[in-house]
Design a protein around this motif. Structure first.
Motif: not given
Length: 249
Positions: A226-239
Motif C-alpha cells: 500500500v505504501f511502498g515502504v519498509r518499517a520498524y514496529f515494536a511493542q514497548t512498555p509505553d505502547g
C-alpha cells in the motif's frame, strides 16, 4: 453500540470509483485511524459517510435528517480556514448550535470542557484569526468537541501540529473513546496511529484492504503493497512504536 455503519459505500467521479464498495461498522469505545496514501479515498469516505457527497450504498449517518445528524456526529474537515475575527470562546461556542434547547449553563460547561481538553483555557478571549496555524487547528478541534456528539469524524486533525500538540490531540481522541464515544480520524503519521488508535482501517485506491488492531494492519506485506515502504514496529512498555525506514519501490 454501533455509531456508524457503512454498507457497500461507493463514490464515483465520472465512471471512476474514488471510494469503492466499502463496508464497515464503528462502535462506541473505538478510536479508528483511517490510513492510506494520498489519493486513497480517506477524505472522500469521511465526507460521504457524513452525507456531504453523493454516493451509492448506505451510510447510517447520511440517512439521518440534518438536524439529527448534527447531534449524532461532529465533523472536522481538513480545511482550517477561520473566516471571521471572533474570539476563541465565540468560535468554540458554535459547536453548540445543534443543541438549541440545552440551556446557557449547559452550553457554557460544554465550551469549558472543550477548551480544557485542548489546553486552551487561557485563549478564551483571544481573536482566533490572530493565532498561529497550529493554535487555530486546536481551536477548531475544541469547537468540534463542544458539539459533544457520540461520534466524531476528523479529517487529518493533527496535520501541521507540533509534536506535543499532536500527542495531546491524539490523547484527547483516545480519551473520548475510553468514555464510550467513537472517533474516526484520517491520519498520515502511521507512528501516531499505531500508538493511539484502537483500530486501523487501511485504504488503497478507494478499497478497504485491511481492518483491525495496529499490529494486525501494519504488517510488512501491507506496508510494502500500500505504501511502498519498509518499517520498524515494536511493542514497548509505553505502547507500540512504528517508524518507516525506507522506500522499497
Amino acid at each position: 453500540m454501533s455509531l456508524l455503519s457503512l454498507s457497500h459505500l461507493t463514490v464515483r467521479r465520472g465512471c471512476c470509483p474514488v471510494v469503492d464498495d466499502v463496508t464497515l461498522t464503528v462502535s462506541g469505545g473505538e478510536f479508528v485511524g483511517l490510513i492510506g496514501p494520498n489519493g486513497a479515498g480517506k477524505t472522500t469516505l469521511l465526507r460521504a459517510a457524513m452525507g456531504l457527497l453523493p454516493h451509492d450504498g448506505q451510510s447510517s449517518l447520511a440517512a439521518l435528517p440534518a438536524r439529527l445528524r448534527a447531534r449524532a456526529a461532529a465533523f472536522l474537515p481538513q480545511s482550517r480556514e477561520i473566516a471571521w475575527p471572533v474570539s476563541v470562546e465565540a468560535l468554540v461556542e458554535l459547536g453548540r448550535v445543534p443543541h438549541p434547547g440545552a440551556g446557557a449553563e449547559a452550553d457554557r460547561q460544554a465550551v469549558d470542557r472543550a477548551l480544557a481538553r485542548m489546553g486552551l483555557q487561557g485563549y478564551r478571549g483571544r481573536i482566533a484569526t490572530a493565532l498561529s496555524g497550529g493554535e487555530q487547528a486546536r481551536v477548531l478541534i475544541a469547537r468540534t468537541l463542544a458539539q459533544e456528539t457520540p461520534l466524531l469524524l476528523a479529517d487529518e486533525p493533527v496535520a501541521g501540529l507540533d509534536p506535543e500538540s499532536q500527542i495531546r490531540a491524539m490523547q484527547v481522541f483516545a480519551a473520548l473513546a475510553a468514555e464510550g464515544r467513537a472517533v474516526v480520524a484520517s491520519i498520515h503519521d502511521l507512528g501516531l496511529a499505531a500508538r493511539h488508535c484502537t483500530r486501523l482501517v487501511m485504504l488503497a485506491r478507494g478499497r478497504l484492504v485491511a481492518d483491525g488492531a495496529p499490529a494486525v494492519v501494519l504488517t510488512p506485506d501491507n506496508l510494502a503493497e500500500v505504501f511502498g515502504v519498509r518499517a520498524y514496529f515494536a511493542q514497548t512498555p509505553d505502547g507500540p512504536v512504528f517508524q518507516p525506514l525506507g522506500v522499497i519501490r
